[in-house]
Every structure is written in structure tokens, then in C-alpha cells.
Scaffold this active site. Structure first.
Site, PDB file in Angstrom:
ATOM      1  N   GLY A 222       0.832  -1.205   0.000  1.00  0.00           N
ATOM      2  CA  GLY A 222       0.000   0.000   0.000  1.00  0.00           C
ATOM      3  C   GLY A 222       0.858   1.243   0.000  1.00  0.00           C
ATOM      4  O   GLY A 222       2.073   1.166   0.191  1.00  0.00           O
ATOM      5  N   ASP A 223       0.199   2.371  -0.222  1.00  0.00           N
ATOM      6  CA  ASP A 223       0.866   3.669  -0.198  1.00  0.00           C
ATOM      7  C   ASP A 223       0.516   4.315   1.143  1.00  0.00           C
ATOM      8  O   ASP A 223      -0.663   4.541   1.432  1.00  0.00           O
ATOM      9  CB  ASP A 223       0.330   4.499  -1.376  1.00  0.00           C
ATOM     10  CG  ASP A 223       0.856   5.928  -1.378  1.00  0.00           C
ATOM     11  OD1 ASP A 223       1.312   6.416  -0.330  1.00  0.00           O
ATOM     12  OD2 ASP A 223       0.787   6.565  -2.442  1.00  0.00           O
ATOM     13  N   PHE A 224       1.511   4.601   1.971  1.00  0.00           N
ATOM     14  CA  PHE A 224       1.175   5.057   3.333  1.00  0.00           C
ATOM     15  C   PHE A 224       0.610   6.468   3.384  1.00  0.00           C
ATOM     16  O   PHE A 224       0.122   6.899   4.421  1.00  0.00           O
ATOM     17  CB  PHE A 224       2.294   4.823   4.354  1.00  0.00           C
ATOM     18  CG  PHE A 224       3.700   5.277   4.049  1.00  0.00           C
ATOM     19  CD1 PHE A 224       3.985   6.518   3.525  1.00  0.00           C
ATOM     20  CD2 PHE A 224       4.762   4.426   4.381  1.00  0.00           C
ATOM     21  CE1 PHE A 224       5.290   6.922   3.296  1.00  0.00           C
ATOM     22  CE2 PHE A 224       6.084   4.822   4.146  1.00  0.00           C
ATOM     23  CZ  PHE A 224       6.344   6.081   3.599  1.00  0.00           C
ATOM     24  N   HIS A 242      12.648  10.527   8.053  1.00  0.00           N
ATOM     25  CA  HIS A 242      13.661  11.445   7.512  1.00  0.00           C
ATOM     26  C   HIS A 242      13.519  11.671   6.004  1.00  0.00           C
ATOM     27  O   HIS A 242      14.076  12.617   5.471  1.00  0.00           O
ATOM     28  CB  HIS A 242      15.087  11.004   7.900  1.00  0.00           C
ATOM     29  CG  HIS A 242      15.654   9.858   7.133  1.00  0.00           C
ATOM     30  ND1 HIS A 242      16.998   9.583   7.117  1.00  0.00           N
ATOM     31  CD2 HIS A 242      15.070   8.908   6.352  1.00  0.00           C
ATOM     32  CE1 HIS A 242      17.212   8.526   6.364  1.00  0.00           C
ATOM     33  NE2 HIS A 242      16.069   8.096   5.895  1.00  0.00           N
TER      34      HIS A 242
HETATM   35  C1  LIG Z   1      14.566   4.820   3.671  1.00  0.00           C
HETATM   36  S1  LIG Z   1      13.672   3.355   3.324  1.00  0.00           S
HETATM   37  C2  LIG Z   1      13.669   2.562   4.912  1.00  0.00           C
HETATM   38  C3  LIG Z   1      13.465   1.082   4.830  1.00  0.00           C
HETATM   39  C4  LIG Z   1      13.539   0.299   6.117  1.00  0.00           C
HETATM   40  N1  LIG Z   1      12.548   0.688   7.103  1.00  0.00           N
HETATM   41  C5  LIG Z   1      14.932   0.352   6.709  1.00  0.00           C
HETATM   42  O1  LIG Z   1      15.210   1.186   7.548  1.00  0.00           O
HETATM   43  O2  LIG Z   1      15.774  -0.450   6.285  1.00  0.00           O
HETATM   44  C6  LIG Z   1      12.017   3.948   3.142  1.00  0.00           C
HETATM   45  C7  LIG Z   1      10.989   2.884   2.809  1.00  0.00           C
HETATM   46  O3  LIG Z   1       9.715   3.517   2.681  1.00  0.00           O
HETATM   47  C8  LIG Z   1       9.048   2.944   1.564  1.00  0.00           C
HETATM   48  N2  LIG Z   1       8.091   3.910   1.021  1.00  0.00           N
HETATM   49  C9  LIG Z   1       8.363   5.069   0.381  1.00  0.00           C
HETATM   50  N3  LIG Z   1       7.228   5.695   0.038  1.00  0.00           N
HETATM   51  C10 LIG Z   1       6.212   4.902   0.468  1.00  0.00           C
HETATM   52  C11 LIG Z   1       4.791   5.013   0.413  1.00  0.00           C
HETATM   53  N4  LIG Z   1       4.215   6.082  -0.137  1.00  0.00           N
HETATM   54  N5  LIG Z   1       4.062   4.033   0.973  1.00  0.00           N
HETATM   55  C12 LIG Z   1       4.655   2.944   1.545  1.00  0.00           C
HETATM   56  N6  LIG Z   1       5.987   2.796   1.647  1.00  0.00           N
HETATM   57  C13 LIG Z   1       6.765   3.759   1.100  1.00  0.00           C
HETATM   58  C14 LIG Z   1      10.159   2.632   0.581  1.00  0.00           C
HETATM   59  O4  LIG Z   1       9.764   1.672  -0.369  1.00  0.00           O
HETATM   60  C15 LIG Z   1      11.274   2.164   1.504  1.00  0.00           C
HETATM   61  O5  LIG Z   1      11.216   0.773   1.715  1.00  0.00           O
END
Ligand SMILES: C[S@@+](CC[C@H](N)C(=O)[O-])C[C@H]1O[C@@H](n2cnc3c(N)ncnc32)[C@H](O)[C@@H]1O
Length: 333
Positions: A222-224, A242
Site C-alpha cells: 500500500g501507499d502510506f 527522515h
Molecule cells: C529509507 S527506506 C527505509 C526502509 C527500512 N525501514 C529500513 O530502515 O531499512 C524507506 C521505505 O519507505 C518505503 N516507502 C516510500 N514511500 C512509500 C509510500 N508512499 N508508501 C509505503 N511505503 C513507502 C520505501 O519503499 C522504503 O522501503
């Protein structure tokens, strides 16, 4: 202050950084994991031209990454444990991404500082995740990089939170699932759910099945920003806040509050800047990395984060150091 030698060493430290990144890209540590090799044999296996090979391998020795005895090279113990691609503890994903993406993007830091604009694939518009995730190899490299970046914090999170009081958690923005894997490996009673963009699902399932944990970890796509967050006793946001500007940070915290049951817990993990903004250089550099990588993201202190949680309605907000530059801020609904 550092004196002239220290200043020059810092100014040229990208040389050393690039030597390590190229060694990871070339697979030096994976090649040597099978045992010590003569310089010429190693250079031939890596496909190196004779002109730079000796200096490159000896620079790796001088930097403490390889050992050399009787003309044969072998891995230093930490490189053998963490930079051999075939070992499950491999952390080189982050360095691979630094080598193929961030090293070049950081060459434009001055431009980013003048313009406030990202300098990565999103430089000409669009969101970084959309651009990156459109390319399957870039997606794989990015998710593996996240595993490398968050591994030590995830292990500390498994050890420093009273998981015995909880049965399940949902990791929001779980990437490959490395945090979820560390938690359920350390706590056999726990069940977890990973939530991320749908395109991440096959790579999450591949990573989790590598640990034989499919029965205990489930993926929800999903898209958060568009969908409600999944509900669980504990919600995690590891290196999520961040990426976003303050309005989106606050929105995600409000959505977490709405998704939790009364008494439920939110845990936010990031490389948090010290409150006085003078010591945690890694977190400050990570924040500049967010300048390069995102349109509005920035890192923050535990004090900042605590105030945002309280504004979103959380109570009993507390902080705890995790590993190295990483901390967590915890709040109760
Ligand atoms: C910086 S990474 C951190 C990943 C993980 N939690 C870690 O620390 O190893 C950010 C994560 O947020 C997810 N993400 C980005 N936009 C998103 C959205 N709109 N909805 C859901 N997940 C999203 C990305 O796919 C990615 O896996």
C-alpha cells in the site's frame, strides 16, 4: 582542531571511500572469502588492469581492509564477515548503492546547497522512490542498501525494547524486511507484518524466505499516504520520517496514532541528531543525504521527534539510544 594534515586527510577522504566502494563493486571481499590469493591471481579474477592493481590492493591493506603476507592477500576479519556477498550478514548493499548512485549524486552537493533541490534521479522532477523503483535493478540495490543501513539499529531494537509484552508488530516502510527478520529471529513468540509499496512484495518475500520465516512475517502492499496504516500492537517507522518534509512527517505520525489500538506503541528509529546539533556527524551528514535524495526530507533530533509525537496525540513519549548514531523515540497511544 585537526592541524594541516588532518584537514588534508579529511578533504581527500573520498579517495579512501571510493577505494572501498570499488572493492565492494568488484567483489574483492567475496573473492577472498574462499582463502588468500597471490596479487596477480586476484587481479586476474577481478578483471583489473596491471597498472593500478598493485596500488589498489595495497591501498586496501593500508586502509585496514585486507591483510598481506608473503605476497598473498586475505580479508580483514570484519570484511570477511560483512562484505562477502554470499554470507547472510552481508552489509555491502549500502556500499553498492553508494558506489553506483550516491557517490556521483554527492558531487552536486554545492548545487543542492544553493538550490535546495535533490540531485539524484529526481533532479528533473518527480519523487525519488517513483524514479528508482521503475528500474528493477535499482529497486533491488536500494532495498538491499536499506538492509545494510539499518541492520545494527534493528539488532539493537530487538535487544532494547520489551518485546515479551507484545505479540505482533507492523513495520511501516519495511523494504526487504530486515528489521522484521531481526525482531522475529530474536523473539520466537512474535509475528510481524511488513507494509510497503506493492512493488516491494516479491523482494520482501525472497529475503524473508531466505531465513525460513514466511510463516511468521506477512507483507501488505500500500501507499502510506493514500491508505490507512495497518493496525498492530506496535508500529515501527525505521528510517521513514527522515525521507519527508515536516507536514508529511506529522501526517504519518497522525496516521500511526489513528491505526494503533489504545495502549498501542509507536517506535520511530532514525539516525537522530543530538539535541545541541554539534556531535552526531553521521546524522547530520545523513540529513544532507536527504537533501540530495528527496524533495523535502531531513533528519532531526530526538527532542524534535518527541514534540511531533506529542502533537500527534502520543503520551509517555520517551527516547533511547540504539546503535552508534541511531536512536529510537517511543510513544503510547
Ligand atoms: C529509507 S527506506 C527505509 C526502509 C527500512 N525501514 C529500513 O530502515 O531499512 C524507506 C521505505 O519507505 C518505503 N516507502 C516510500 N514511500 C512509500 C509510500 N508512499 N508508501 C509505503 N511505503 C513507502 C520505501 O519503499 C522504503 O522501503
Amino acid at each position: 582542531m585537526r592541524g594541516p594534515q588532518g584537514i588534508l586527510r579529511l578533504g581527500t577522504s573520498f579517495w579512501a571511500s571510493r577505494v572501498l566502494l570499488s572493492a565492494v563493486e568488484l567483489g574483492v571481499f567475496t573473492e577472498l572469502a574462499g582463502g588468500a590469493l597471490e596479487g596477480a591471481t586476484l587481479a586476474a579474477r577481478l578483471g583489473l588492469h596491471a597498472r593500478g592493481a598493485r596500488d589498489f590492493l595495497d591501498a586496501l591493506v593500508a586502509l585496514g581492509l585486507l591483510r598481506k603476507k608473503d605476497g598473498r592477500y586475505r580479508n580483514a576479519p570484519a570484511c570477511d564477515a560483512f562484505l562477502d556477498r554470499r554470507k547472510p550478514a552481508y552489509l555491502g548493499g549500502l556500499l553498492e548503492m553508494c558506489g553506483v548512485r550516491l557517490f556521483a549524486h554527492w558531487a552536486h552537493l554545492t548545487e543542492a546547497l544553493r538550490s535546495g533541490q535533490p540531485q539524484n534521479e529526481a533532479k528533473n522532477g518527480g519523487e525519488a522512490f517513483e524514479q528508482l523503483y521503475a528500474d528493477p535493478q535499482a529497486l533491488r540495490t536500494f532495498l538491499s542498501a536499506m538492509t545494510g543501513a539499518s541492520m545494527s539499529a534493528s539488532r539493537a531494537l530487538a535487544a532494547r525494547f520489551p518485546w515479551r509484552r507484545y505479540r505482533q508488530f507492523a513495520d511501516i516502510g519495511c523494504a526487504q524486511g530486515s528489521t522484521a527478520v531481526q525482531l522475529v529471529k530474536a523473539h520466537p513468540h512474535l509475528q510481524g507484518l511488513g507494509f510497503d509499496l506493492p512493488v516491494v512484495q516479491p523482494l520482501f518475500e525472497e529475503y524473508v524466505s531466505g531465513f525460513g520465516l514466511n510463516g511468521r512475517l506477512q507483507f501488505v502492499g500500500g501507499d502510506f499516504f493514500a491508505a490507512p496504516l495497518p493496525s498492530a500492537e506496535v508500529l515501527l517507522m525505521v528510517q521513514i520520517l527522515h525521507d519527508w518534509d515536516l507536514d508529511k512527517k506529522q501526517l504519518l505520525l497522525s496516521k500511526a496514532h489513528a491505526a494503533l489500538p489504545p495502549g498501542g506503541t509507536l517506535i520511530v528509529v532514525d539516525a537522530m541528531i543530538d539535541d545541541e546539533r554539534r556531535r552526531n556527524a553521521f546524522a547530520l551528514l545523513m540529513s544532507l543525504n536527504m537533501l540530495i535524495e528527496t524533495s523535502g526530507g531531513f533528519d532531526y533530533s530526538a527532542a524534535d521527534c518527541s514534540s511531533w509525537l506529542k502533537r500527534a496525540g502520543f503520551r509517555q513519549v520517551r527516547r533511547r539510544a540504539l546503535a552508534g548514531p541511531y536512536s529510537m523515540v517511543v510513544g503510547t497511544r
